[in-house]
Design a protein around this motif. Structure first.
Motif, mmCIF file in Angstrom:
data_model
loop_
_atom_site.group_PDB
_atom_site.id
_atom_site.type_symbol
_atom_site.label_atom_id
_atom_site.label_comp_id
_atom_site.label_asym_id
_atom_site.label_seq_id
_atom_site.Cartn_x
_atom_site.Cartn_y
_atom_site.Cartn_z
ATOM 1 N N GLY A 58 2.678 11.022 -3.788
ATOM 2 C CA GLY A 58 3.948 11.726 -3.793
ATOM 3 C C GLY A 58 4.385 12.136 -5.178
ATOM 4 O O GLY A 58 5.040 13.171 -5.349
ATOM 5 N N LEU A 59 3.995 11.346 -6.188
ATOM 6 C CA LEU A 59 4.516 11.574 -7.534
ATOM 7 C C LEU A 59 3.415 11.924 -8.542
ATOM 8 O O LEU A 59 3.306 13.065 -8.986
ATOM 9 C CB LEU A 59 5.298 10.345 -7.989
ATOM 10 C CG LEU A 59 6.437 9.913 -7.028
ATOM 11 C CD1 LEU A 59 7.081 8.625 -7.486
ATOM 12 C CD2 LEU A 59 7.474 11.020 -6.881
ATOM 13 N N VAL A 60 2.554 10.956 -8.886
ATOM 14 C CA VAL A 60 1.619 11.169 -9.999
ATOM 15 C C VAL A 60 0.593 12.266 -9.705
ATOM 16 O O VAL A 60 0.369 13.153 -10.534
ATOM 17 C CB VAL A 60 0.899 9.848 -10.345
ATOM 18 C CG1 VAL A 60 -0.079 10.076 -11.496
ATOM 19 C CG2 VAL A 60 1.908 8.780 -10.734
ATOM 20 N N PHE A 61 -0.049 12.221 -8.533
ATOM 21 C CA PHE A 61 -1.083 13.215 -8.246
ATOM 22 C C PHE A 61 -0.511 14.631 -8.209
ATOM 23 O O PHE A 61 -1.181 15.591 -8.591
ATOM 24 C CB PHE A 61 -1.778 12.911 -6.917
ATOM 25 C CG PHE A 61 -2.793 11.807 -7.011
ATOM 26 C CD1 PHE A 61 -2.951 11.081 -8.176
ATOM 27 C CD2 PHE A 61 -3.589 11.497 -5.933
ATOM 28 C CE1 PHE A 61 -3.878 10.056 -8.268
ATOM 29 C CE2 PHE A 61 -4.528 10.473 -6.002
ATOM 30 C CZ PHE A 61 -4.674 9.751 -7.176
ATOM 31 N N PHE B 231 0.838 -1.203 0.000
ATOM 32 C CA PHE B 231 0.000 0.000 0.000
ATOM 33 C C PHE B 231 0.871 1.252 0.000
ATOM 34 O O PHE B 231 0.591 2.211 -0.732
ATOM 35 C CB PHE B 231 -0.924 0.010 1.224
ATOM 36 C CG PHE B 231 -1.734 1.276 1.335
ATOM 37 C CD1 PHE B 231 -2.945 1.393 0.681
ATOM 38 C CD2 PHE B 231 -1.270 2.359 2.074
ATOM 39 C CE1 PHE B 231 -3.685 2.566 0.759
ATOM 40 C CE2 PHE B 231 -1.998 3.529 2.159
ATOM 41 C CZ PHE B 231 -3.211 3.633 1.501
ATOM 42 N N SER B 232 1.907 1.263 0.822
ATOM 43 C CA SER B 232 2.783 2.432 0.905
ATOM 44 C C SER B 232 3.426 2.755 -0.433
ATOM 45 O O SER B 232 3.514 3.920 -0.836
ATOM 46 C CB SER B 232 3.872 2.209 1.960
ATOM 47 O OG SER B 232 3.330 2.183 3.252
ATOM 48 N N ARG C 58 11.989 14.198 -1.292
ATOM 49 C CA ARG C 58 11.497 15.549 -1.592
ATOM 50 C C ARG C 58 11.966 16.022 -2.961
ATOM 51 O O ARG C 58 11.214 16.671 -3.698
ATOM 52 C CB ARG C 58 11.942 16.517 -0.492
ATOM 53 C CG ARG C 58 11.197 16.320 0.818
ATOM 54 C CD ARG C 58 11.858 17.027 1.988
ATOM 55 N NE ARG C 58 11.107 16.800 3.227
ATOM 56 C CZ ARG C 58 11.580 17.057 4.439
ATOM 57 N NH1 ARG C 58 12.811 17.544 4.597
ATOM 58 N NH2 ARG C 58 10.832 16.825 5.500
ATOM 59 N N VAL C 59 13.186 15.679 -3.322
ATOM 60 C CA VAL C 59 13.698 16.023 -4.653
ATOM 61 C C VAL C 59 12.860 15.333 -5.733
ATOM 62 O O VAL C 59 12.509 15.943 -6.758
ATOM 63 C CB VAL C 59 15.183 15.640 -4.793
ATOM 64 C CG1 VAL C 59 15.649 15.775 -6.244
ATOM 65 C CG2 VAL C 59 16.047 16.499 -3.883
ATOM 66 N N CYS C 60 12.516 14.062 -5.507
ATOM 67 C CA CYS C 60 11.681 13.327 -6.467
ATOM 68 C C CYS C 60 10.297 13.961 -6.604
ATOM 69 O O CYS C 60 9.764 14.082 -7.717
ATOM 70 C CB CYS C 60 11.542 11.863 -6.038
ATOM 71 S SG CYS C 60 13.084 10.924 -6.116
ATOM 72 N N TYR D 236 1.005 13.026 3.025
ATOM 73 C CA TYR D 236 0.550 11.636 3.013
ATOM 74 C C TYR D 236 1.718 10.710 2.657
ATOM 75 O O TYR D 236 1.942 9.679 3.295
ATOM 76 C CB TYR D 236 -0.553 11.439 1.966
ATOM 77 C CG TYR D 236 -1.871 12.105 2.249
ATOM 78 C CD1 TYR D 236 -2.127 12.768 3.439
ATOM 79 C CD2 TYR D 236 -2.894 12.060 1.306
ATOM 80 C CE1 TYR D 236 -3.348 13.369 3.688
ATOM 81 C CE2 TYR D 236 -4.124 12.647 1.540
ATOM 82 C CZ TYR D 236 -4.351 13.310 2.729
ATOM 83 O OH TYR D 236 -5.560 13.900 2.956
ATOM 84 N N ALA D 237 2.420 11.083 1.598
ATOM 85 C CA ALA D 237 3.515 10.234 1.128
ATOM 86 C C ALA D 237 4.637 10.156 2.158
ATOM 87 O O ALA D 237 5.246 9.090 2.341
ATOM 88 C CB ALA D 237 4.041 10.763 -0.205
ATOM 89 N N GLU D 238 4.901 11.268 2.841
ATOM 90 C CA GLU D 238 5.968 11.285 3.843
ATOM 91 C C GLU D 238 5.722 10.243 4.926
ATOM 92 O O GLU D 238 6.644 9.525 5.339
ATOM 93 C CB GLU D 238 6.078 12.675 4.471
ATOM 94 C CG GLU D 238 7.181 12.777 5.523
ATOM 95 C CD GLU D 238 7.185 14.121 6.236
ATOM 96 O OE1 GLU D 238 7.914 15.015 5.776
ATOM 97 O OE2 GLU D 238 6.449 14.272 7.241
ATOM 98 N N THR D 239 4.478 10.141 5.397
ATOM 99 C CA THR D 239 4.139 9.151 6.421
ATOM 100 C C THR D 239 4.456 7.739 5.948
ATOM 101 O O THR D 239 4.964 6.903 6.703
ATOM 102 C CB THR D 239 2.646 9.269 6.795
ATOM 103 O OG1 THR D 239 2.435 10.504 7.479
ATOM 104 C CG2 THR D 239 2.207 8.122 7.693
#
Length: 482
Positions: free
Chosen positions: A156-159, A147-148, A389-391, A369-372
């Motif tokens: 983190g990326l697509v949205f 899930f993560s 964060r760079v990604c 959300y992604a960070e968690t």
């Protein structure tokens, strides 16, 4: 090749699996919880009024509400509604409403579970979400890791590419700002906020989200009031089109029920996130008031309602009252065109600024959300965050200049995979979630201020730390009176 694969996965996920999975899960939770989204709607609002108090370990429920709304209210509400109507006709709005009403019960369950299984990170801050209740509640860390990974890809990326794409599209159409320059601006401003972590995101969201949401709703209300005589016809158009009974007048386009359902459910879920498992990540960060896991569930139900029933409906009204429902898949252009048609040239500027604020707050909330989940995968090690964060910022830049159709389709695939894993976990843990929610309701009926007592749930003794949810003594439990 990539586009063909993405289209195949979308057809599988949204044409079959998730249409039944999301509606089925929402209906199941609605029945098991005795239509809680209706019977406890007023109570949900009451809980919201008591939600501004937090603690050192957790954000206030209001901050969490604003952060989750920051992620929800964005491209899905403005461009996404237009895309749904363009692809599935006015009937798609009906299916957005349906998935939102059922999704309120789903959001109640996932947010309650997120609170039950929350933990503390190295900064003594509450963390949690689906990955955590999969690991702790189901004993399946591999499932939480899966899930993560899907969430990190999706949020983190697509949205974030989708949100940046929507911003640059609006600014290009209205102000002729180069997508390249707008992308650079977004990267710089996003970096400024996300390096501050979850609390910085929450503080920014708490200020910006209420202002922008109220402003957008007010302008939509004025437009609806100015065209009030058309409203009954628009509502009938939505209902008839939802079931294939209406051929849209503009161009004589006939939309099938399947088109309306697929477009409405996909765009509705993208907007309100119910069942996806995303909002549950920030829901776990709250220090709820009353101090019971279910109280945060009530707050999140209002989030789903506000996002889809209120804000998405406002966008749908603006578009449908303009009479143009067949202008293609470029959602933000359709929304800008409709607004300009109603209020004049300043309407386009208003939408562009609203999009900038809506989508920017979505970018920073999506990051939280992604960070968690990055921390979940890394065992709470923060060493990986700078690279991540760079990604994220790289995807913001990519989205600013990417092809819109492919970005939206990638968003649908990653969202669908997330939702599939989360729905399975929610169903498996639904027995516990429903007992926790019923415990809250029983205390309300007994005239008590709900307080969570871990000792009532034997399975939690080994799964949840006592410093998160302690066992209450009989005297403590008796003293909790309203």
């Amino acid at each position: 090749m990539l586009e063909t694969t993405v289209n195949f996965l979308n057809a599988l996920l949204w044409g079959k699996l998730l249409v039944y999975g999301l509606v089925g899960a929402g209906l199941y939770f609605t029945i098991r919880l005795a239509f809680i989204q209706l019977t406890y709607f007023k109570h949900s609002i009451k809980v919201m009024t008591m939600s501004r108090q937090g603690c050192e370990s957790g954000l206030s429920s209001f901050q969490v509400f604003c952060t989750s709304m920051a992620a929800r209210v964005g491209a899905g509400n403005m461009a996404g509604v237009a895309v749904a109507i363009g692809a599935g006709g006015p009937g798609a709005v009906f299916w957005m409403w349906l998935i939102a009403m059922l999704g309120m019960a789903t959001a109640m369950v996932e947010s309650t579970l997120a609170q039950v299984y929350k933990t503390r990170d190295h900064d003594n801050q509450f963390r949690g979400g689906p990955a955590y209740y999969m690991e702790k509640g189901l004993g399946q860390r591999w499932m939480g890791m899966l899930f993560s990974v899907f969430l990190i890809i999706a949020f983190g990326l697509v949205f974030n590419a989708v949100q940046a794409n929507t911003i640059t599209g609006a600014m290009d159409v209205v102000f002729s700002v180069s997508p390249l320059y707008m992308g650079i601006f977004l990267v710089i401003t996003s970096a400024f906020v996300i390096v501050g972590g979850l609390r910085k995101v929450a503080k920014v969201s708490e200020i910006v989200v209420p202002i922008m949401a109220v402003a957008y709703i007010l302008i939509a209300f004025v437009i609806v009031a100015s065209n009030i005589e058309q409203l009954p016809g628009i509502l009938m158009l939505i209902i008839k089109s939802a079931f294939g009974w209406q051929e849209v007048a503009a161009g004589g386009v006939a939309y099938t029920v399947a088109q309306a359902m697929q477009s409405g459910i996909a765009r509705g879920l993208f907007s309100n996130e119910a069942g996806m498992g995303s909002a549950a990540n920030v829901a776990a960060s709250a220090s709820p008031n009353p101090n019971h896991p279910a109280s945060q569930g009530f707050v999140q139900m209002i989030g789903v309602f506000s996002d889809t029933i209120v804000i998405c409906t406002a966008t749908a009204a603006i578009i449908l009252l303009s009479g143009d429902v067949t202008s293609g898949s470029d959602g933000i252009k359709m929304t800008i065109s409709a607004m300009t048609g109603h209020v004049g040239t300043w309407g386009g500027a208003f939408v562009a600024i609203a999009i900038l604020l809506f989508c920017f707050t979505s970018i920073i909330a999506n990051y939280s959300y992604a960070e968690t989940n990055v921390l979940f995968l890394s065992g709470n090690s923060r060493k990986v965050l700078p690279l991540f964060r760079v990604c994220v910022l790289g995807m913001v830049m990519f989205g600013a200049v990417a092809k819109i159709d492919l970005v939206w389709n990638l968003a649908d695939v990653s969202m669908g995979l997330m939702a599939t894993v989360n729905i399975i976990a929610l169903v498996l843990l639904s027995g516990l979630a429903i007992r926790v929610i019923n415990d809250y309701r029983d205390q309300i009926k007994a005239g008590k201020v709900p307080e969570f007592d871990r000792s009532k749930f034997p399975e939690l003794q080994e799964q949840v730390s006592e410093d998160i949810w302690p066992d209450l003594s009989p005297n403590e439990a008796e003293q909790i009176k309203s």
